[in-house]
Design a protein around this motif. Structure first.
Motif, PDB file in Angstrom:
ATOM      1  N   LYS A   1      40.794  85.955  55.856  1.00 54.71           N
ATOM      2  CA  LYS A   1      40.197  87.176  56.381  1.00 54.71           C
ATOM      3  C   LYS A   1      38.927  87.516  55.598  1.00 54.71           C
ATOM      4  N   ILE A   2      37.980  88.109  56.291  1.00 52.79           N
ATOM      5  CA  ILE A   2      36.703  88.450  55.662  1.00 52.79           C
ATOM      6  C   ILE A   2      36.914  89.379  54.472  1.00 52.79           C
ATOM      7  N   LYS A   3      37.800  90.357  54.604  1.00 50.60           N
ATOM      8  CA  LYS A   3      38.014  91.296  53.501  1.00 50.60           C
ATOM      9  C   LYS A   3      38.595  90.593  52.277  1.00 50.60           C
ATOM     10  N   GLU A   4      39.375  89.522  52.505  1.00 46.71           N
ATOM     11  CA  GLU A   4      39.953  88.781  51.387  1.00 46.71           C
ATOM     12  C   GLU A   4      38.889  87.963  50.666  1.00 46.71           C
ATOM     13  N   VAL A   5      37.963  87.404  51.439  1.00 47.42           N
ATOM     14  CA  VAL A   5      36.859  86.655  50.829  1.00 47.42           C
ATOM     15  C   VAL A   5      36.072  87.569  49.906  1.00 47.42           C
ATOM     16  N   LYS A   6      35.750  88.764  50.389  1.00 44.86           N
ATOM     17  CA  LYS A   6      34.930  89.691  49.610  1.00 44.86           C
ATOM     18  C   LYS A   6      35.662  90.176  48.365  1.00 44.86           C
ATOM     19  N   SER A   7      36.971  90.390  48.477  1.00 50.77           N
ATOM     20  CA  SER A   7      37.719  90.893  47.324  1.00 50.77           C
ATOM     21  C   SER A   7      37.909  89.816  46.261  1.00 50.77           C
TER      22      SER A   7
ATOM     23  N   ALA B   1      27.890  88.986  60.216  1.00 46.32           N
ATOM     24  CA  ALA B   1      27.484  89.833  61.336  1.00 46.32           C
ATOM     25  C   ALA B   1      28.061  89.375  62.666  1.00 46.32           C
ATOM     26  N   LEU B   2      28.299  88.067  62.790  1.00 44.05           N
ATOM     27  CA  LEU B   2      28.776  87.532  64.067  1.00 44.05           C
ATOM     28  C   LEU B   2      29.508  86.220  63.820  1.00 44.05           C
ATOM     29  N   ILE B   3      30.605  86.040  64.567  1.00 42.01           N
ATOM     30  CA  ILE B   3      31.340  84.774  64.546  1.00 42.01           C
ATOM     31  C   ILE B   3      31.335  84.207  65.964  1.00 42.01           C
ATOM     32  N   ILE B   4      30.932  82.947  66.085  1.00 40.36           N
ATOM     33  CA  ILE B   4      31.018  82.253  67.372  1.00 40.36           C
ATOM     34  C   ILE B   4      32.170  81.262  67.270  1.00 40.36           C
ATOM     35  N   ARG B   5      33.151  81.433  68.143  1.00 41.62           N
ATOM     36  CA  ARG B   5      34.335  80.560  68.141  1.00 41.62           C
ATOM     37  C   ARG B   5      34.470  79.973  69.542  1.00 41.62           C
ATOM     38  N   GLY B   6      34.021  78.732  69.680  1.00 48.38           N
ATOM     39  CA  GLY B   6      33.984  78.140  71.015  1.00 48.38           C
ATOM     40  C   GLY B   6      32.960  78.869  71.862  1.00 48.38           C
ATOM     41  N   ASP B   7      33.418  79.445  72.975  1.00 46.98           N
ATOM     42  CA  ASP B   7      32.530  80.198  73.864  1.00 46.98           C
ATOM     43  C   ASP B   7      32.639  81.701  73.645  1.00 46.98           C
ATOM     44  N   ILE B   8      33.347  82.093  72.589  1.00 44.90           N
ATOM     45  CA  ILE B   8      33.602  83.517  72.352  1.00 44.90           C
ATOM     46  C   ILE B   8      32.754  84.017  71.184  1.00 44.90           C
ATOM     47  N   ALA B   9      32.102  85.164  71.381  1.00 47.98           N
ATOM     48  CA  ALA B   9      31.348  85.821  70.315  1.00 47.98           C
ATOM     49  C   ALA B   9      32.174  86.988  69.790  1.00 47.98           C
ATOM     50  N   ILE B  10      32.346  87.043  68.477  1.00 45.17           N
ATOM     51  CA  ILE B  10      33.189  88.066  67.851  1.00 45.17           C
ATOM     52  C   ILE B  10      32.347  88.897  66.891  1.00 45.17           C
ATOM     53  N   LEU B  11      32.388  90.225  67.073  1.00 44.25           N
ATOM     54  CA  LEU B  11      31.780  91.130  66.100  1.00 44.25           C
ATOM     55  C   LEU B  11      32.874  91.478  65.094  1.00 44.25           C
ATOM     56  N   PRO B  12      32.860  90.871  63.923  1.00 46.67           N
ATOM     57  CA  PRO B  12      34.024  90.952  63.041  1.00 46.67           C
ATOM     58  C   PRO B  12      34.092  92.230  62.209  1.00 46.67           C
ATOM     59  N   ASP B  13      35.334  92.631  61.908  1.00 43.77           N
ATOM     60  CA  ASP B  13      35.567  93.643  60.882  1.00 43.77           C
ATOM     61  C   ASP B  13      36.270  92.942  59.722  1.00 43.77           C
ATOM     62  N   GLY B  14      36.763  93.703  58.773  1.00 43.97           N
ATOM     63  CA  GLY B  14      37.388  93.099  57.605  1.00 43.97           C
ATOM     64  C   GLY B  14      38.640  92.308  57.915  1.00 43.97           C
ATOM     65  N   GLU B  15      39.297  92.634  59.037  1.00 45.26           N
ATOM     66  CA  GLU B  15      40.537  91.951  59.397  1.00 45.26           C
ATOM     67  C   GLU B  15      40.284  90.614  60.099  1.00 45.26           C
ATOM     68  N   ALA B  16      39.067  90.403  60.553  1.00 45.83           N
ATOM     69  CA  ALA B  16      38.759  89.165  61.277  1.00 45.83           C
ATOM     70  C   ALA B  16      38.866  87.964  60.347  1.00 45.83           C
ATOM     71  N   GLU B  17      39.323  86.852  60.907  1.00 42.44           N
ATOM     72  CA  GLU B  17      39.468  85.626  60.133  1.00 42.44           C
ATOM     73  C   GLU B  17      38.271  84.701  60.322  1.00 42.44           C
ATOM     74  N   ILE B  18      37.906  84.039  59.251  1.00 42.00           N
ATOM     75  CA  ILE B  18      36.982  82.908  59.339  1.00 42.00           C
ATOM     76  C   ILE B  18      37.841  81.664  59.495  1.00 42.00           C
TER      77      ILE B  18
ATOM     78  N   VAL C   1      23.534  81.769  50.000  1.00 36.27           N
ATOM     79  CA  VAL C   1      23.693  80.350  49.646  1.00 36.27           C
ATOM     80  C   VAL C   1      25.029  80.131  48.945  1.00 36.27           C
ATOM     81  N   LYS C   2      25.395  81.053  48.063  1.00 38.61           N
ATOM     82  CA  LYS C   2      26.670  80.942  47.345  1.00 38.61           C
ATOM     83  C   LYS C   2      27.849  81.065  48.310  1.00 38.61           C
ATOM     84  N   PHE C   3      27.725  81.970  49.279  1.00 40.09           N
ATOM     85  CA  PHE C   3      28.785  82.162  50.269  1.00 40.09           C
ATOM     86  C   PHE C   3      28.967  80.906  51.119  1.00 40.09           C
ATOM     87  N   GLU C   4      27.851  80.335  51.576  1.00 42.14           N
ATOM     88  CA  GLU C   4      27.932  79.105  52.373  1.00 42.14           C
ATOM     89  C   GLU C   4      28.566  77.982  51.560  1.00 42.14           C
TER      90      GLU C   4
END
Length: 220
Positions: free
Chosen positions: A164-170, A179-196, A212-215
């Motif tokens: 989850k994004i919030k776990e990465v940050k913590s 800001a945006l996740i593209i998963r297949g044909d779906i565009a997701i505006l993520p919040d902290g609960e969204a998964e990478i 660069v560090k995040f990537e």
């Protein structure tokens, strides 16, 4: 409506800016006091004139006061650059980018009203360093924003463990915005609960070093 831009000073630096703006379909006027430079610029834009930009009345006759943005690329003649910026400011040009070749003139130009400082020698070195830092990354797109922030796009590798994004940050405190996740044909505006997840395409905003560090964390 096309953006109208005056490029003043048509040496190598100014010419490269003029050509790039012309290719971007901007309405460009090229200005220089050297007839050879003006002739060369005429190959790329229709409106190019011989003019002494240190004379406000000359700029006014050309209608420079009506442009959206003026780019001063005069270079090593600092006095001419200063007078040109003063003239542009007095004519009411709102956006003024100016080239400087000496750090001591940066504050001078800012106080005179320049809205953007171009320091080719310094900026070229920074750009090289950024390209080196990105050489082994998976970043596909890289755009500079304001105040040192950048916007990048990269794909998550297939071996990544979903998190989850919030776990990465913590865990690592990257101080970036996914800001945006593209998963297949779906565009997701993520919040902290969204998964990478593996094979996601991420659009990320942050300071260059943080992004660069995040990537590297995601795909390292």
């Amino acid at each position: 409506m096309k953006k109208s831009i005056a490029v003043i000073g048509l040496g190598r630096f100014g010419m490269s800016i003029l050509k790039t703006l012309a290719e971007s379909k901007c309405d460009v006027i090229g200005i220089d006091n050297n007839k050879d430079c003006v002739a060369e610029a005429g190959k790329y834009v229709q409106h190019v004139v011989i003019c002494d930009s240190t004379k406000k009345e000359h700029l006014e006759e050309l209608g420079v006061q009506n442009v959206n943005h003026a780019v001063v690329c005069i270079g090593k003649n600092s006095q001419a650059s200063i007078l040109t910026v003063i003239n542009l400011k007095e004519l009411g040009v709102e956006k003024i980018s100016v080239r400087v070749d000496d750090e001591e003139y940066i504050k001078v130009m800012q106080k005179l009203g320049a809205t953007e400082i171009m320091f080719p020698e310094r900026d070229f070195g920074i750009d090289i360093a950024k390209r080196i830092s990105l050489k082994d990354s998976t970043i596909e797109e890289y755009y500079e924003l304001e105040d040192g922030f950048v916007h990048v796009k990269f794909k998550v590798n297939e071996n990544f463990t979903p998190i989850k994004i919030k776990e990465v940050k913590s865990i690592v405190k990257f101080e970036v915005l996914v800001a945006l996740i593209i998963r297949g044909d779906i565009a997701i505006l993520p919040d902290g609960e969204a998964e990478i997840q593996p094979n996601d395409t991420l659009y990320v905003i942050g300071k260059h070093a943080k992004v660069v560090k995040f990537e590297s964390y995601v795909n390292g």
